[in-house]
Scaffold this motif. Structure first.
Motif, mmCIF file in Angstrom:
data_model
loop_
_atom_site.group_PDB
_atom_site.id
_atom_site.type_symbol
_atom_site.label_atom_id
_atom_site.label_comp_id
_atom_site.label_asym_id
_atom_site.label_seq_id
_atom_site.Cartn_x
_atom_site.Cartn_y
_atom_site.Cartn_z
ATOM 1 N N MET A 152 1.497 3.615 5.249
ATOM 2 C CA MET A 152 0.942 2.273 5.383
ATOM 3 C C MET A 152 0.336 2.048 6.773
ATOM 4 S SD MET A 152 1.310 0.812 2.464
ATOM 5 C CE MET A 152 0.930 -0.879 2.899
ATOM 6 N N PHE A 156 -3.289 3.806 4.906
ATOM 7 C CA PHE A 156 -3.607 2.684 4.028
ATOM 8 C C PHE A 156 -4.716 1.779 4.564
ATOM 9 C CE2 PHE A 156 -2.769 -1.639 2.426
ATOM 10 C CZ PHE A 156 -2.833 -1.412 1.053
ATOM 11 N N PRO A 157 -4.676 1.344 5.847
ATOM 12 C CA PRO A 157 -5.737 0.442 6.328
ATOM 13 C C PRO A 157 -7.122 1.070 6.248
ATOM 14 C CG PRO A 157 -3.867 0.449 7.827
ATOM 15 C CD PRO A 157 -3.662 1.583 6.882
ATOM 16 N N ARG A 160 -8.244 1.344 2.570
ATOM 17 C CA ARG A 160 -8.621 0.036 2.029
ATOM 18 C C ARG A 160 -10.028 -0.357 2.500
ATOM 19 N NH1 ARG A 160 -4.341 -4.938 1.773
ATOM 20 N NH2 ARG A 160 -5.467 -6.207 0.238
ATOM 21 N N ASP A 185 -2.899 -5.009 -2.711
ATOM 22 C CA ASP A 185 -1.872 -6.026 -2.449
ATOM 23 C C ASP A 185 -0.520 -5.591 -3.011
ATOM 24 O OD1 ASP A 185 -3.732 -7.617 -1.200
ATOM 25 O OD2 ASP A 185 -4.110 -8.882 -2.960
ATOM 26 N N GLU A 188 0.968 -2.977 -0.776
ATOM 27 C CA GLU A 188 1.438 -3.637 0.440
ATOM 28 C C GLU A 188 2.761 -4.367 0.187
ATOM 29 O OE1 GLU A 188 -1.460 -5.057 3.951
ATOM 30 O OE2 GLU A 188 -1.590 -6.184 2.078
ATOM 31 N N ARG A 189 2.851 -5.031 -0.960
ATOM 32 C CA ARG A 189 4.074 -5.760 -1.295
ATOM 33 C C ARG A 189 5.244 -4.803 -1.490
ATOM 34 N NH1 ARG A 189 2.094 -8.204 -5.219
ATOM 35 N NH2 ARG A 189 2.870 -6.917 -6.936
ATOM 36 N N HIS A 191 5.604 -1.862 -0.136
ATOM 37 C CA HIS A 191 5.991 -1.361 1.186
ATOM 38 C C HIS A 191 6.838 -2.380 1.933
ATOM 39 C CE1 HIS A 191 5.002 -1.381 5.608
ATOM 40 N NE2 HIS A 191 5.708 -0.291 5.473
#
Length: 389
Positions: A152, A156-157, A160, A185, A188-189, A191
């Motif tokens: 993450m 991940f960033p 995305r 989303d 992310e949730r 994680h």
């Protein structure tokens, strides 16, 4: 609130010990929940009661739950699974095979941890006792939140942003659907929730108890588990030696077992010096039901409080000194030759055996250089100094 996790090699009786500890805690007036992350779900058998997918009361102050994995899976993974199924459909994968491929290995254990998070945040319980899967599965499970955290932070960033910027081009060129924002989303949730679980289980009110039987193979696995749990920052607060043959009244055959077990128990005491080692004698009958389980636990713990708060600073600490700082991480039973240590930016990469931990350094240490490292008395000590010294 106290959180206790029980794990051990398969077949050593960890479910019985976990159930007994929870029954004893409830008998002492603590509002207690016991749940299982073990796919075998042996708790209902231990209590001799029907247990549902929501907390089921089996005695005063005592509730048991077997997590409804399908329901939790739909709540936490359905958005991600839907996207993966659409990709596999374009690739021509059979729908039934695709659905199997998009299920997380060990999903039931992962979702049980998310259930633990909800109960811990609810404030309804004085104690939560967790009957974990056998040690190998438990160790992989407890390493998951930190591994996902690395993804993450690092991948991940970027992923995305790239998908958002190039989505129309990628969709036309590859012919594969690109993930919607809702998929990101959902990741992310997931994680965030798993990171909260890690914080709870590595915090000052949570600990792990290792259950073993007095056998050399079982002891060897318990020692490895102690090392790996410490590596990932989880505190072990005690060991329970189960199915110990009583010495009194032993015939020749049992006397041989008593001698063999005594030799292993001496190694257990030496291996886990500084930790309480409780014993549970081999009983003539299997303890089933709340009363029998509470009686077993009372014999195991004696005058000790089964929910006593863990002592000490835990396996990880940082101390400051005049020249910089020292990072200390408990690694019991490990020699310097078994530890591989590398620095990568603001991370320390620690490898012990088949397990690797990417340890993100606190901001106060990230600007320091590693001046040296050693393993002394079961503890990794890494020295940091100012870069200009």
């Amino acid at each position: 609130m106290r959180i206790l996790l029980f794990t051990g090699k398969g077949g050593v009786g960890k479910s019985t010990i976990a159930a007994g500890t929870s029954a004893l805690a409830a008998a002492k007036g603590q509002r207690t929940l016991v749940l299982s992350t073990d796919a075998a779900h042996s708790l209902a058998d231990a209590f001799g009661a029907q247990v549902g997918s929501e907390p089921t009361q089996v005695a005063d102050n005592l509730f048991v739950q077997q997590v409804d994995a399908q329901l939790r899976f739909e709540q936490s993974w359905s958005e991600i699974q839907g996207y993966l199924l659409s990709v596999l459909d374009v690739a021509g994968v059979d729908p039934i095979a695709a659905e199997e491929m998009t299920v997380i290995p060990g999903a039931e254990e992962v979702l049980a941890l998310l259930e633990l998070r909800l109960h811990a945040l609810s404030g309804e319980w004085d104690a939560i006792v967790v009957d974990c899967a056998p040690t190998a599965e438990t160790l992989r499970l407890l390493a998951l939140p930190e591994a996902l955290g690395w993804y993450m932070q690092r991948v991940f960033p970027v992923e995305r942003r790239v998908v958002k910027a190039l989505k129309p081009v990628l969709s036309r060129a590859a012919g594969v659907p690109m993930p919607e924002e809702s998929v990101f989303d959902a990741v992310e949730r997931l994680h965030f929730e798993l990171d909260e679980v890690r914080s709870l289980l590595s915090g000052p009110h949570a600990s792990v108890r290792l259950v073993l039987t007095p056998e050399n193979v079982v002891l060897a696995e318990a020692r490895r588990s102690f090392t790996t749990l410490s590596l990932f920052g989880y505190r072990v607060d005690g060991v329970i030696a189960n199915r110990v043959f009583p010495a009194e009244g032993a015939d020749d055959w049992r006397a041989g077992w008593v001698r063999a077990q005594d030799a292993v128990l001496a190694q257990v005491a030496q291996s886990f010096a500084g930790l309480p080692v409780w014993q549970s004698v081999y009983r003539s009958g299997e303890p089933v039901g709340v009363d029998a389980l509470a009686e077993l636990a009372a014999d195991v713990y004696g005058e000790d409080d089964p929910l006593a708060a863990p002592q000490g600073d835990g396996p990880f600490r940082i101390t400051r000194n005049h020249s910089g700082a020292q990072l200390s991480l408990a690694l019991p039973f490990v020699s310097r030759a078994e530890v591989d240590l590398a620095r990568n930016g603001d991370e320390l990469v620690l490898t012990v055996g088949s397990y690797r931990r990417l340890l993100t350094l606190p901001s106060g240490l990230a600007r320091y250089r590693v001046a040296g490292a050693r393993v002394e008395e079961g503890e990794l000590q890494v020295r940091f100094e100012e870069r200009n010294t």
